[in-house]
Design a protein around this motif. Structure first.
Motif, PDB file in Angstrom:
ATOM      1  N   CYS A 182      31.368 -14.702 -57.103  1.00  0.00           N
ATOM      2  CA  CYS A 182      31.843 -15.902 -56.413  1.00  0.00           C
ATOM      3  C   CYS A 182      33.347 -16.101 -56.527  1.00  0.00           C
ATOM      4  N   LEU A 183      33.967 -15.594 -57.596  1.00  0.00           N
ATOM      5  CA  LEU A 183      35.370 -15.902 -57.848  1.00  0.00           C
ATOM      6  C   LEU A 183      36.322 -14.750 -57.543  1.00  0.00           C
ATOM      7  N   THR A 186      37.589 -13.916 -53.180  1.00  0.00           N
ATOM      8  CA  THR A 186      37.058 -14.887 -52.211  1.00  0.00           C
ATOM      9  C   THR A 186      38.167 -15.842 -51.787  1.00  0.00           C
ATOM     10  N   THR A 190      36.321 -21.438 -51.764  1.00  0.00           N
ATOM     11  CA  THR A 190      35.187 -20.859 -52.499  1.00  0.00           C
ATOM     12  C   THR A 190      35.476 -20.807 -53.993  1.00  0.00           C
ATOM     13  N   ARG A 191      36.703 -20.392 -54.334  1.00  0.00           N
ATOM     14  CA  ARG A 191      37.079 -20.359 -55.752  1.00  0.00           C
ATOM     15  C   ARG A 191      37.133 -21.762 -56.346  1.00  0.00           C
ATOM     16  N   SER A 194      33.305 -23.232 -56.404  1.00  0.00           N
ATOM     17  CA  SER A 194      32.481 -22.452 -57.327  1.00  0.00           C
ATOM     18  C   SER A 194      33.057 -22.470 -58.740  1.00  0.00           C
ATOM     19  N   GLY A 195      34.393 -22.396 -58.817  1.00  0.00           N
ATOM     20  CA  GLY A 195      35.019 -22.389 -60.131  1.00  0.00           C
ATOM     21  C   GLY A 195      34.855 -23.702 -60.878  1.00  0.00           C
TER      22      GLY A 195
END
Length: 275
Positions: A182-183, A186, A190-191, A194-195
């Motif tokens: 995910c990280l 991307t 998104t980072r 998700s982060g």
């Protein structure tokens, strides 16, 4: 008998004076790696195996709960194994290069840990079937053989905690693999999303794990007790050095008074010595 010194007032306590011995230093060191499951199992086994006798009802409940834990652990481990295989089958992750990404390496580790969990649960559940411990005599024979081995009940506690520890570490490795997918490489949003969720979840998990490890260290000597021991040893050493120093001063003062008395005796004077 009632009223005698050897009367057993509690089934979890020995009727003979026993030195207070905690877990070994090696078990204390490796227990956090196993999420302190060995210390928990060791405490339960020591309450069951007292004075080389078995408390059969707690032992049967202990084995029954272990069987349920092992059987219930196989299904999540199988699901985790399937998730790892599906993750590795994604073409965007498996590029075919010899250099594997962090997500692939973490997924490989999680796969091996899941397989280890399934194998250990199957073997342990086969070895510790309920019909193999139907009588107190068979349970006493089993524990007596284990206590005669090097390591004793600590080895048994570690072996019982292996499946749960492998499953948790496998989940952690899969957690890292998903986070890397995910990280890494991307977009910004998104980072960011998700982060942030990854950070909050990791913080909560670490807090619970660290709190559980800290609370499970009640069998170990606490910091105030250690400081008490250090301070008491320093006090004993200080008193010993003080007594030696006072004895040396007394000997030196006695020699000085003796020398002065001899000099005055030569001069013919009387000396009054006060002790």
């Amino acid at each position: 008998m009632h009223g005698q010194r050897e009367a057993r007032l509690d089934r979890q306590k020995s009727m003979y004076p026993q030195p207070s011995q905690g877990p070994s230093f090696l078990l204390r060191c490796i227990s956090p790696v196993f999420f302190n499951f060995p210390l928990q199992y060791l405490g339960e086994l020591e309450n069951i195996w007292v004075d080389r006798t078995v408390n059969y009802k707690p032992w049967r409940m202990f084995i029954t709960n272990l069987q349920k834990d092992w059987e219930n652990s196989i299904t999540p481990a199988t699901v985790l194994l399937t998730a790892n295989v599906g993750l590795l089958a994604i073409q965007s992750i498996d590029t075919g290069h010899a250099d594997r990404s962090m997500a692939q390496i973490a997924s490989y580790i999680s796969t091996f840990l899941s397989l280890g969990n399934i194998i250990l649960c199957t073997v342990l559940a086969r070895q510790h079937r309920l019909d193999a411990h139907m009588t107190a005599e068979s349970a006493a024979t089993y524990l007596d053989r284990r206590t005669r081995m090097r390591g004793g009940l600590e080895i048994v506690a570690v072996s019982f905690s292996l499946p749960s520890a492998l499953f948790l570490w496998g989940m952690g490795a899969f957690y890292v693999a998903i986070a890397w997918v995910c990280l890494a490489g991307t977009s910004f949003w998104t980072r960011l999303l998700s982060g942030s969720i990854f950070f909050i979840t990791t913080l909560f998990v670490c807090f619970i794990v660290v709190f559980d490890l800290w609370s499970a260290q009640s069998t170990l000597p606490t910091t105030p007790r250690l400081l008490e021991r250090i301070l008491s040893s320093r006090t004993i050493m200080r008193e010993a050095f003080g007594s030696c120093f006072r004895s040396l001063r007394t000997r030196r003062s006695g020699r000085t008074i003796l020398c002065v008395g001899r000099r005055n005796k030569r001069r013919g004077t009387d000396v009054e010595m006060i002790c």
